[in-house]
Design a protein around this motif. Sequence first.
Motif, PDB file in Angstrom:
ATOM      1  N   ILE A  84      -3.055   5.247  -5.545  1.00  0.00           N
ATOM      2  CA  ILE A  84      -4.138   5.274  -4.568  1.00  0.00           C
ATOM      3  C   ILE A  84      -3.928   6.494  -3.677  1.00  0.00           C
ATOM      4  O   ILE A  84      -2.847   7.093  -3.680  1.00  0.00           O
ATOM      5  N   THR A  85      -4.963   6.848  -2.942  1.00  0.00           N
ATOM      6  CA  THR A  85      -4.860   7.927  -1.967  1.00  0.00           C
ATOM      7  C   THR A  85      -5.340   7.388  -0.626  1.00  0.00           C
ATOM      8  O   THR A  85      -5.979   6.336  -0.560  1.00  0.00           O
ATOM      9  N   ARG A  86      -5.047   8.129   0.415  1.00  0.00           N
ATOM     10  CA  ARG A  86      -5.473   7.710   1.752  1.00  0.00           C
ATOM     11  C   ARG A  86      -6.421   8.763   2.311  1.00  0.00           C
ATOM     12  O   ARG A  86      -6.114   9.952   2.318  1.00  0.00           O
ATOM     13  N   HIS A  87      -7.594   8.282   2.773  1.00  0.00           N
ATOM     14  CA  HIS A  87      -8.614   9.154   3.358  1.00  0.00           C
ATOM     15  C   HIS A  87      -9.147   8.486   4.626  1.00  0.00           C
ATOM     16  O   HIS A  87      -9.684   7.386   4.555  1.00  0.00           O
ATOM     17  N   GLU A  88      -8.962   9.132   5.740  1.00  0.00           N
ATOM     18  CA  GLU A  88      -9.518   8.640   7.004  1.00  0.00           C
ATOM     19  C   GLU A  88      -9.254   7.152   7.221  1.00  0.00           C
ATOM     20  O   GLU A  88     -10.156   6.347   7.410  1.00  0.00           O
ATOM     21  N   ARG A  89      -7.987   6.774   7.152  1.00  0.00           N
ATOM     22  CA  ARG A  89      -7.526   5.401   7.410  1.00  0.00           C
ATOM     23  C   ARG A  89      -7.987   4.385   6.364  1.00  0.00           C
ATOM     24  O   ARG A  89      -7.919   3.206   6.574  1.00  0.00           O
ATOM     25  N   LYS A  90      -8.497   4.862   5.244  1.00  0.00           N
ATOM     26  CA  LYS A  90      -8.912   3.992   4.138  1.00  0.00           C
ATOM     27  C   LYS A  90      -8.128   4.388   2.891  1.00  0.00           C
ATOM     28  O   LYS A  90      -7.835   5.558   2.676  1.00  0.00           O
ATOM     29  N   HIS A  91      -7.836   3.405   2.063  1.00  0.00           N
ATOM     30  CA  HIS A  91      -7.143   3.635   0.815  1.00  0.00           C
ATOM     31  C   HIS A  91      -8.145   3.566  -0.320  1.00  0.00           C
ATOM     32  O   HIS A  91      -8.995   2.681  -0.357  1.00  0.00           O
ATOM     33  N   LYS A  92      -8.042   4.516  -1.259  1.00  0.00           N
ATOM     34  CA  LYS A  92      -8.960   4.578  -2.385  1.00  0.00           C
ATOM     35  C   LYS A  92      -8.189   4.773  -3.671  1.00  0.00           C
ATOM     36  O   LYS A  92      -7.087   5.319  -3.667  1.00  0.00           O
ATOM     37  N   ILE A  93      -8.798   4.350  -4.764  1.00  0.00           N
ATOM     38  CA  ILE A  93      -8.217   4.566  -6.087  1.00  0.00           C
ATOM     39  C   ILE A  93      -8.178   6.057  -6.350  1.00  0.00           C
ATOM     40  O   ILE A  93      -9.147   6.772  -6.049  1.00  0.00           O
ATOM     41  N   LYS A  94      -7.108   6.515  -6.899  1.00  0.00           N
ATOM     42  CA  LYS A  94      -6.948   7.947  -7.185  1.00  0.00           C
ATOM     43  C   LYS A  94      -7.788   8.371  -8.365  1.00  0.00           C
ATOM     44  O   LYS A  94      -8.052   7.681  -9.269  1.00  0.00           O
ATOM     45  N   LEU A 144       0.838  -1.200   0.000  1.00  0.00           N
ATOM     46  CA  LEU A 144       0.000   0.000   0.000  1.00  0.00           C
ATOM     47  C   LEU A 144       0.878   1.257   0.000  1.00  0.00           C
ATOM     48  O   LEU A 144       0.579   2.231  -0.689  1.00  0.00           O
ATOM     49  N   GLY A 145       1.969   1.209   0.721  1.00  0.00           N
ATOM     50  CA  GLY A 145       2.904   2.337   0.735  1.00  0.00           C
ATOM     51  C   GLY A 145       3.503   2.603  -0.643  1.00  0.00           C
ATOM     52  O   GLY A 145       3.637   3.753  -1.059  1.00  0.00           O
ATOM     53  N   LEU A 146       3.851   1.538  -1.345  1.00  0.00           N
ATOM     54  CA  LEU A 146       4.376   1.690  -2.710  1.00  0.00           C
ATOM     55  C   LEU A 146       3.322   2.309  -3.625  1.00  0.00           C
ATOM     56  O   LEU A 146       3.624   3.197  -4.428  1.00  0.00           O
ATOM     57  N   LEU A 147       2.086   1.842  -3.512  1.00  0.00           N
ATOM     58  CA  LEU A 147       1.008   2.363  -4.352  1.00  0.00           C
ATOM     59  C   LEU A 147       0.716   3.830  -4.036  1.00  0.00           C
ATOM     60  O   LEU A 147       0.421   4.613  -4.937  1.00  0.00           O
ATOM     61  N   LEU A 148       0.821   4.203  -2.767  1.00  0.00           N
ATOM     62  CA  LEU A 148       0.652   5.606  -2.379  1.00  0.00           C
ATOM     63  C   LEU A 148       1.761   6.459  -2.995  1.00  0.00           C
ATOM     64  O   LEU A 148       1.506   7.525  -3.559  1.00  0.00           O
ATOM     65  N   ARG A 149       3.003   5.990  -2.877  1.00  0.00           N
ATOM     66  CA  ARG A 149       4.136   6.737  -3.423  1.00  0.00           C
ATOM     67  C   ARG A 149       4.018   6.889  -4.936  1.00  0.00           C
ATOM     68  O   ARG A 149       4.371   7.927  -5.492  1.00  0.00           O
ATOM     69  N   GLU A 150       3.508   5.854  -5.624  1.00  0.00           N
ATOM     70  CA  GLU A 150       3.331   5.904  -7.077  1.00  0.00           C
ATOM     71  C   GLU A 150       2.133   6.764  -7.486  1.00  0.00           C
ATOM     72  O   GLU A 150       1.923   7.012  -8.662  1.00  0.00           O
ATOM     73  N   GLY A 151       1.337   7.195  -6.503  1.00  0.00           N
ATOM     74  CA  GLY A 151       0.175   8.020  -6.796  1.00  0.00           C
ATOM     75  C   GLY A 151      -0.990   7.244  -7.383  1.00  0.00           C
ATOM     76  O   GLY A 151      -1.895   7.828  -7.977  1.00  0.00           O
TER      77      GLY A 151
END
Length: 188
Positions: free
Chosen positions: A178-188, A169-176
């Motif tokens: 997914i995003t993180r909203h209120e402790r949940k991960h969502k598709i950007k 999940l951290g890799l996907l966040l760094r790659e942009g």
Amino acid sequence: MPSQFFYIYALKDPSSNPAKPFYIGKGTGSRAFDHIARPDGTKKWKRIEEIKRKGFDPLVAILADDLSEAQALKLESELISAFGVEVSGGLLTNSVIPSGLGGKKRANLILPHGVVEKAQLGLQLLKDAILEFTEANKDGVGNSDVASLLGLRSDYRGRQKDYLSYSILGLLLREGRITRHERKHKIK
């Protein structure tokens, strides 16, 4: 519903003799031929343009067909590992190793040929699965959802850990991706 069958293909450079592969992939339908028709800015597309400038058309070779997805993934992984990717000294333009992630290696460690490609292909499959799972859940997914429902939780000495899913999940966040909203991960 009938099962979908896959094939493994190689894009080859006919300007060399014999024609050398520069990309290995798995697909269904017209996937193997789509690369030549659709520019995408990748190293693969740059090689296609280079071949065309020389007055040739890239060759599409179907290497195996009527495969299950599991068989296709295994064969694709083995072929990419065998030929290697350019960033590790191989022939292929496949982008299985994220740029800038090459780490330092201790002098006494042996890194067998193809293991980096195998690891990166496996990582890409995990990322794809997590992205598909995240996209299907519009309200988002948490790390524990990913770890438990996708079978990525470790259980060492009776202690459950979610480090693998957390890292991906951290890799996907760094790659942009997914995003993180209120402790949940969502598709950007």
